[in-house]
Design a protein around this motif. Sequence first.
Motif, mmCIF file in Angstrom:
data_model
loop_
_atom_site.group_PDB
_atom_site.id
_atom_site.type_symbol
_atom_site.label_atom_id
_atom_site.label_comp_id
_atom_site.label_asym_id
_atom_site.label_seq_id
_atom_site.Cartn_x
_atom_site.Cartn_y
_atom_site.Cartn_z
ATOM 1 N N ILE A 1 1.204 37.767 -12.042
ATOM 2 C CA ILE A 1 1.673 39.041 -12.605
ATOM 3 C C ILE A 1 3.182 39.160 -12.528
ATOM 4 N N GLY A 2 3.787 38.724 -11.454
ATOM 5 C CA GLY A 2 5.234 38.784 -11.318
ATOM 6 C C GLY A 2 5.653 38.884 -9.867
ATOM 7 N N SER A 3 6.956 38.982 -9.642
ATOM 8 C CA SER A 3 7.510 39.162 -8.305
ATOM 9 C C SER A 3 8.663 40.156 -8.400
ATOM 10 N N ILE A 4 8.774 41.018 -7.400
ATOM 11 C CA ILE A 4 9.818 42.046 -7.432
ATOM 12 C C ILE A 4 11.185 41.441 -7.177
ATOM 13 N N SER A 5 11.243 40.375 -6.376
ATOM 14 C CA SER A 5 12.543 39.792 -6.066
ATOM 15 C C SER A 5 12.391 38.372 -5.560
ATOM 16 N N GLY A 6 13.326 37.504 -5.971
ATOM 17 C CA GLY A 6 13.443 36.200 -5.348
ATOM 18 C C GLY A 6 13.962 36.381 -3.925
ATOM 19 N N GLU A 7 13.928 35.307 -3.135
ATOM 20 C CA GLU A 7 14.246 35.453 -1.722
ATOM 21 C C GLU A 7 15.251 34.434 -1.222
ATOM 22 N N LEU B 1 15.330 47.718 -0.215
ATOM 23 C CA LEU B 1 14.556 46.590 -0.725
ATOM 24 C C LEU B 1 15.226 46.044 -1.977
ATOM 25 N N ASP B 2 15.533 44.762 -1.973
ATOM 26 C CA ASP B 2 16.163 44.128 -3.127
ATOM 27 C C ASP B 2 15.194 44.098 -4.310
ATOM 28 N N VAL B 3 15.745 44.260 -5.494
ATOM 29 C CA VAL B 3 14.949 44.152 -6.714
ATOM 30 C C VAL B 3 15.653 43.175 -7.658
ATOM 31 N N ARG B 4 15.087 41.977 -7.752
ATOM 32 C CA ARG B 4 15.556 40.934 -8.681
ATOM 33 C C ARG B 4 14.313 40.319 -9.305
ATOM 34 N N PRO B 5 13.723 41.003 -10.281
ATOM 35 C CA PRO B 5 12.374 40.657 -10.729
ATOM 36 C C PRO B 5 12.226 39.276 -11.371
ATOM 37 N N ILE B 6 11.039 38.722 -11.149
ATOM 38 C CA ILE B 6 10.618 37.457 -11.743
ATOM 39 C C ILE B 6 9.323 37.734 -12.513
ATOM 40 N N THR B 7 9.212 37.254 -13.731
ATOM 41 C CA THR B 7 8.009 37.504 -14.527
ATOM 42 C C THR B 7 6.875 36.564 -14.119
ATOM 43 N N ARG C 1 7.382 33.186 -15.628
ATOM 44 C CA ARG C 1 8.349 32.322 -14.925
ATOM 45 C C ARG C 1 7.694 31.661 -13.711
ATOM 46 N N ILE C 2 6.836 32.400 -13.015
ATOM 47 C CA ILE C 2 6.121 31.818 -11.880
ATOM 48 C C ILE C 2 5.218 30.679 -12.361
ATOM 49 N N GLU C 3 4.536 30.891 -13.482
ATOM 50 C CA GLU C 3 3.691 29.839 -14.050
ATOM 51 C C GLU C 3 4.511 28.582 -14.338
ATOM 52 N N GLN C 4 5.695 28.761 -14.916
ATOM 53 C CA GLN C 4 6.555 27.620 -15.240
ATOM 54 C C GLN C 4 6.983 26.877 -13.981
ATOM 55 N N LEU C 5 7.362 27.633 -12.946
ATOM 56 C CA LEU C 5 7.788 27.013 -11.701
ATOM 57 C C LEU C 5 6.660 26.191 -11.090
ATOM 58 N N LEU C 6 5.448 26.749 -11.083
ATOM 59 C CA LEU C 6 4.318 26.030 -10.503
ATOM 60 C C LEU C 6 3.965 24.789 -11.321
ATOM 61 N N ASP C 7 4.069 24.893 -12.623
ATOM 62 C CA ASP C 7 3.825 23.717 -13.461
ATOM 63 C C ASP C 7 4.784 22.589 -13.083
ATOM 64 N N GLN C 8 6.039 22.959 -12.794
ATOM 65 C CA GLN C 8 7.031 21.952 -12.395
ATOM 66 C C GLN C 8 6.687 21.370 -11.026
ATOM 67 N N LEU C 9 6.339 22.243 -10.078
ATOM 68 C CA LEU C 9 6.029 21.776 -8.730
ATOM 69 C C LEU C 9 4.796 20.883 -8.713
#
Length: 337
Positions: free
Chosen positions: A120-126, A301-307, A310-318
């Motif tokens: 679904i997404g992430s509110i912020s990278g870390e 709380l930091d807010v730097r959203p990730i869709t 984008r998470i799907e793409q990152l996991l495909d790479q990993l």
Amino acid sequence: MHRHFTVAALAASLLALHMPAARAVEPAPAKEIGVIIGYGVGGGYDAYARLLSRHMGKHLPGEPVFLPQNMPGAGSLKAANYIFSVAPRDGSVMGTFAQQAAVAPLLGDAGYDSRKFSWIGSISGETTVCLTSTKSPIATWDDMLTKDHVFGGEGRGSDVDTMAIALQKLFGTKTKLVTGYPGTSEMFLAVERGEIDGLCGVSLSSVRSRFSQLLDEGKIRIILQAGLEKDPSIDVPNVMDFAKTDEQKRLLAFILGPNVMGRPYAAPPGVPPETLALLRKAFDETVKDPEFLADAAKQKLDVRPITGQRIEQLLDQLYTTPKALLDEVAEISGAAK
């Protein structure tokens, strides 16, 4: 009989001409949506999940109520496995768990395929950090290399365990890991009590939002950061600066890569595509909502959203990482059995 059918059909056709065109039926989410939190109350994952739960409902049809539920255990692997294998697949349950839990299957430490979650997404990278009590003699990176110390952990595969073990095996830090704490709140309490010297792999946003008082009162200090790139907001060295060999650089890059996804949110596999689209749209709208942003700022709380895409793409790479490198990471991180 035939004539009767024809007249009835004609009447139905005329009636249809006077009726408004049917609208496409929009999928309706459940009236209540459970939010599984892979950690206990009081930590960063808990704070972010409850923040999202207060605001996301108004961006969905029918404004469903979001019900946070803590499910700590095994560095959040318990929650990840529940969402993947047990939770209903109708959009009525979503959850959050450690970024390292998303790559745990690659290291042989989980019974699921992370690419199959409905991301679904992430509110912020870390950015993650190592910190210690100011009462501890461990005040610098050099101290970690030369002085015996005890750090806390949550369980194999968690962010904090993975980072502590990786630093120990890659650089020879003199860390003894005491693992099994339910979450960061319990570990910070252990730091205050002097039970442990500190911990590694905790997110900077958690430190600033949930434990800022300890920083302000000078009870803890940040001695190292860990990210693919250095965070300029803190004046401490980045562990990537100490990576000299190709092996150290490659392994750290894989371990720190999931930081990009921060604290991710996912629904189970097999959620209907139209329902997932609704959840993603609502999430993307929520993280831009002025009321949400004001609430986040109030809690620091930091807010730097990730869709979710984008998470799907990152996991495909990993998931394309060569097995030889995965075996090395599994050994270094403690995931190997």
